[in-house]
Design a protein around this motif. Structure first.
Motif, short mmCIF file in Angstrom:
data_model
loop_
_atom_site.label_atom_id
_atom_site.label_comp_id
_atom_site.label_asym_id
_atom_site.label_seq_id
_atom_site.Cartn_x
_atom_site.Cartn_y
_atom_site.Cartn_z
N ARG A 128 -8.32 6.98 -1.25
CA ARG A 128 -9.60 7.13 -1.95
C ARG A 128 -9.40 7.14 -3.46
N SER A 129 -8.38 7.85 -3.94
CA SER A 129 -8.09 7.88 -5.38
C SER A 129 -7.71 6.51 -5.89
N LEU A 130 -6.95 5.75 -5.11
CA LEU A 130 -6.58 4.40 -5.52
C LEU A 130 -7.83 3.53 -5.71
N ILE A 131 -8.80 3.69 -4.81
CA ILE A 131 -10.04 2.91 -4.91
C ILE A 131 -10.84 3.33 -6.14
N LEU A 132 -11.02 4.64 -6.33
CA LEU A 132 -11.84 5.13 -7.44
C LEU A 132 -11.21 4.84 -8.79
N GLU A 133 -9.88 4.80 -8.84
CA GLU A 133 -9.19 4.53 -10.10
C GLU A 133 -9.02 3.04 -10.37
N GLY A 134 -9.46 2.19 -9.43
CA GLY A 134 -9.39 0.76 -9.63
C GLY A 134 -8.05 0.13 -9.32
N ARG A 135 -7.10 0.92 -8.83
CA ARG A 135 -5.78 0.36 -8.51
C ARG A 135 -5.78 -0.35 -7.16
N LEU A 136 -6.76 -0.05 -6.33
CA LEU A 136 -6.94 -0.76 -5.07
C LEU A 136 -8.37 -1.28 -5.08
N ALA A 137 -8.51 -2.59 -5.12
CA ALA A 137 -9.82 -3.20 -5.32
C ALA A 137 -10.72 -2.99 -4.10
N LEU B 21 0.83 -1.20 0.00
CA LEU B 21 0.00 0.00 0.00
C LEU B 21 0.87 1.25 0.00
N ALA B 22 1.95 1.22 0.74
CA ALA B 22 2.85 2.38 0.77
C ALA B 22 3.42 2.66 -0.62
N ARG B 23 3.76 1.61 -1.36
CA ARG B 23 4.28 1.80 -2.72
C ARG B 23 3.23 2.43 -3.63
N LEU B 24 1.98 1.98 -3.50
CA LEU B 24 0.91 2.56 -4.31
C LEU B 24 0.71 4.03 -3.97
N VAL B 25 0.76 4.36 -2.69
CA VAL B 25 0.59 5.76 -2.29
C VAL B 25 1.73 6.61 -2.82
N GLN B 26 2.95 6.12 -2.71
CA GLN B 26 4.11 6.88 -3.18
C GLN B 26 4.09 7.01 -4.70
N ALA B 27 3.64 5.97 -5.40
CA ALA B 27 3.58 6.02 -6.86
C ALA B 27 2.57 7.05 -7.33
N GLY B 28 1.57 7.33 -6.51
CA GLY B 28 0.57 8.32 -6.88
C GLY B 28 0.96 9.74 -6.53
N GLY B 29 2.18 9.95 -6.06
CA GLY B 29 2.63 11.29 -5.75
C GLY B 29 3.04 11.48 -4.31
N GLY B 30 2.79 10.45 -3.49
CA GLY B 30 3.21 10.54 -2.10
C GLY B 30 2.36 11.48 -1.29
N LEU B 31 2.86 11.85 -0.12
CA LEU B 31 2.14 12.71 0.81
C LEU B 31 2.86 14.04 0.90
N THR B 32 2.33 15.05 0.21
CA THR B 32 2.96 16.37 0.22
C THR B 32 1.92 17.43 0.56
N PRO B 33 1.29 17.33 1.73
CA PRO B 33 0.26 18.29 2.09
C PRO B 33 0.83 19.50 2.81
N ALA B 34 -0.05 20.45 3.07
CA ALA B 34 0.33 21.54 3.95
C ALA B 34 0.51 20.99 5.36
N PRO B 35 1.30 21.67 6.21
CA PRO B 35 1.53 21.18 7.57
C PRO B 35 0.22 20.96 8.32
#
Length: 486
Positions: free
Chosen positions: A39-48, A13-27
């Motif tokens: 959520r994006s992984l689920i909607l895009e079908g990459r996480l079933a 799961l960490a690899r999928l998150v990082q492949a999608g751009g990682g975590l770069t939010p405001a503090p």
């Protein structure tokens, strides 16, 4: 038992998150970024769906964040309906009920830029859709022995559509039905086959915007006839039909889009008789015909009054079930069905087979589909009227007894500037001029009640805030916001 037999590890799961751009939010909002990524992984079908997620502690270690961040992200996903949990069984991915979505959900946002899509009178998918898709997928192998093209449409679907017309009062055989790739294609086929550049095309005003686009594309001469607040003035329609020598007339007698008016049987019979006398062919848009919300007089399809094949009825799966199916139909004579089918060979040959199977399955339980859609639209209509009373009490309207929108009269001709201002508040609106000719109808906005109630309430609140800075017409919406998706 949860029935969950699949899982994803923390490193995966960490690899999928990082492949999608990682975590770069405001503090301070990293948990939101993580929830959004999953959520994006689920909607895009990459996480079933129905896959168990790793324990919070393990995922935190892999991502290099605190356990609190992951816990908060999981909590947010549960609130939004993308995660389900049970004591001792862990947490697994889900899809939310579309009718329960909030205004911040990506499913309730305009795909063109994250705006709440109050320009689109397009309902959410029904709960019955998934089962219909599964059943259609099981049926599909029985239909794969040939090449797969059905120019006239799938036989079980044509039979279902014909049976429904017969049940509504217009005796119909399956040979009189042509299945199309949505009602929009049905309109294109009829207009392009039956008119030439310069021919007169009579339309209601206001009317469905895309028919105006179609008329301009064909080079037709548009003849608008106004619809007063109380409904059609039939003498105006018949006089315009005669005086313009209209080759075609496009009408929406069933919960007219956008006004919501319903034409009674006497008016339908009168218009068909007038069309016969004037030599006019009628295109009758019935896409909202199955969305009765309140007690209304029983009406028959306009085709029930046709004696010489001049009424072309157009229907669609979009409003009763879901627009993503892209399945519509034309009811006409059997001979004209064959002509239209030959003409559409140069467009797309035939509509997708699987989607036709899905709609045929949905027809098998039509009463349940109508009941579910009615309940959803009633709840959303109530939310819209309550929000208008609270936030925009100077806007007036006639409450529609069916359909999916309110045609609101503004206290000043400011529909376009209000729509422009609303974009800055995160809402996309459909101003009145979209529905008319030559810049008319600036005092109106169409407000659909096809979004979930929470979304509608929030949208009206934002529109009310936008109205404060919009008092007079200033121009037009940006080009990328001009075309309505309806």
């Amino acid at each position: 038992m949860t029935g969950i037999d699949r899982h994803i590890s923390a490193p995966q799961l960490a690899r999928l998150v990082q492949a999608g751009g990682g975590l770069t939010p405001a503090p301070g909002v990293k948990y939101r970024a993580l929830a959004g990524a999953v959520r994006s992984l689920i909607l895009e079908g990459r996480l079933a769906v129905r896959v168990r997620l790793p324990a919070e502690r393990h995922l935190a270690e892999e991502l290099g964040v605190s356990r609190t961040t992951v816990t908060s992200a999981y909590d947010r996903l549960r609130e939004q309906g993308y995660l389900a949990s049970r004591q001792g069984a862990g947490s697994w991915t889900e899809l939310p009920d579309p009718q329960a979505l909030g205004a911040d959900s990506p499913w309730a946002a305009d795909e063109d830029g994250g705006l709440i899509p109050m320009h689109a009178a397009a309902p959410m998918a029904p709960t019955s859709l998934a089962a219909a898709v599964d059943a259609a997928a099981r049926d599909l192998p029985r239909h794969t022995l040939g090449i797969g093209y059905r120019p006239l449409g799938l036989e079980p679907l044509r039979e279902a559509v014909a049976a429904r017309y017969t049940e509504r009062g217009a005796a119909t055989r399956p040979e009189q039905i042509l299945i199309t790739t949505g009602a929009q294609q049905a309109m294109h086929l009829i207009v392009h086959l039956l008119t030439s550049p310069g021919d007169a095309l009579l339309v209601e005003s206001p009317t469905y915007p895309h028919v105006l686009d179609l008329a301009r594309l064909r080079g037709a001469r548009i003849v608008p006839v106004g619809i007063p607040p109380g409904g059609w003035h039939l003498d105006l329609l018949t006089c315009a039909m005669r005086q313009s020598a209209a080759r075609l007339a496009y009408l929406i007698p069933d919960f007219q889009n956008p006004t919501g008016h319903l034409m009674e049987d006497a008016g339908r019979a009168e218009l068909v008789a007038a069309a016969r006398a004037c030599g006019t062919t009628l295109i009758v848009d019935e896409t909202w015909a199955e969305t009765t919300l309140d007690e209304v007089p029983a009406v028959r399809p306009m085709a029930a009054f046709d004696t010489d094949g001049r009424v072309f009825s157009i229907g669609s799966a979009a409003k009763l079930w879901w627009g993503g199916l892209r399945i519509g139909w034309i009811r006409t004579t059997a001979a004209m069905v064959r002509r239209l089918s030959a003409f559409r060979a140069g467009v797309d040959i035939a509509s997708p087979l699987l989607e036709q199977l899905v709609v045929a399955r949905l027809f098998e339980d039509l009463p349940a589909g109508r009941a579910e859609r009615r309940a959803a639209l009633l709840a959303s209509r109530a939310a819209l009227t309550a929000a208008l009373a609270a936030e925009l009490p100077s806007w007036t309207y006639t409450l529609p007894r069916g359909g999916g929108s309110i045609w609101a009269l503004l206290p000043a001709p400011a529909a376009t500037p209000i729509a422009e201002a609303a974009v800055g508040h995160g809402v996309r609106l459909a101003p009145g001029p979209w529905f008319g000719v030559d810049g008319t109808l600036e005092s109106y906005l169409r407000l659909p009640f096809t979004q979930p109630p929470q979304v509608i309430t929030e949208a009206v609140r934002r529109v009310a805030a936008a109205q404060a800075g919009a008092t007079a017409p200033r121009g037009s919406l940006p080009a990328d916001l001009m075309t309505p998706v309806l």
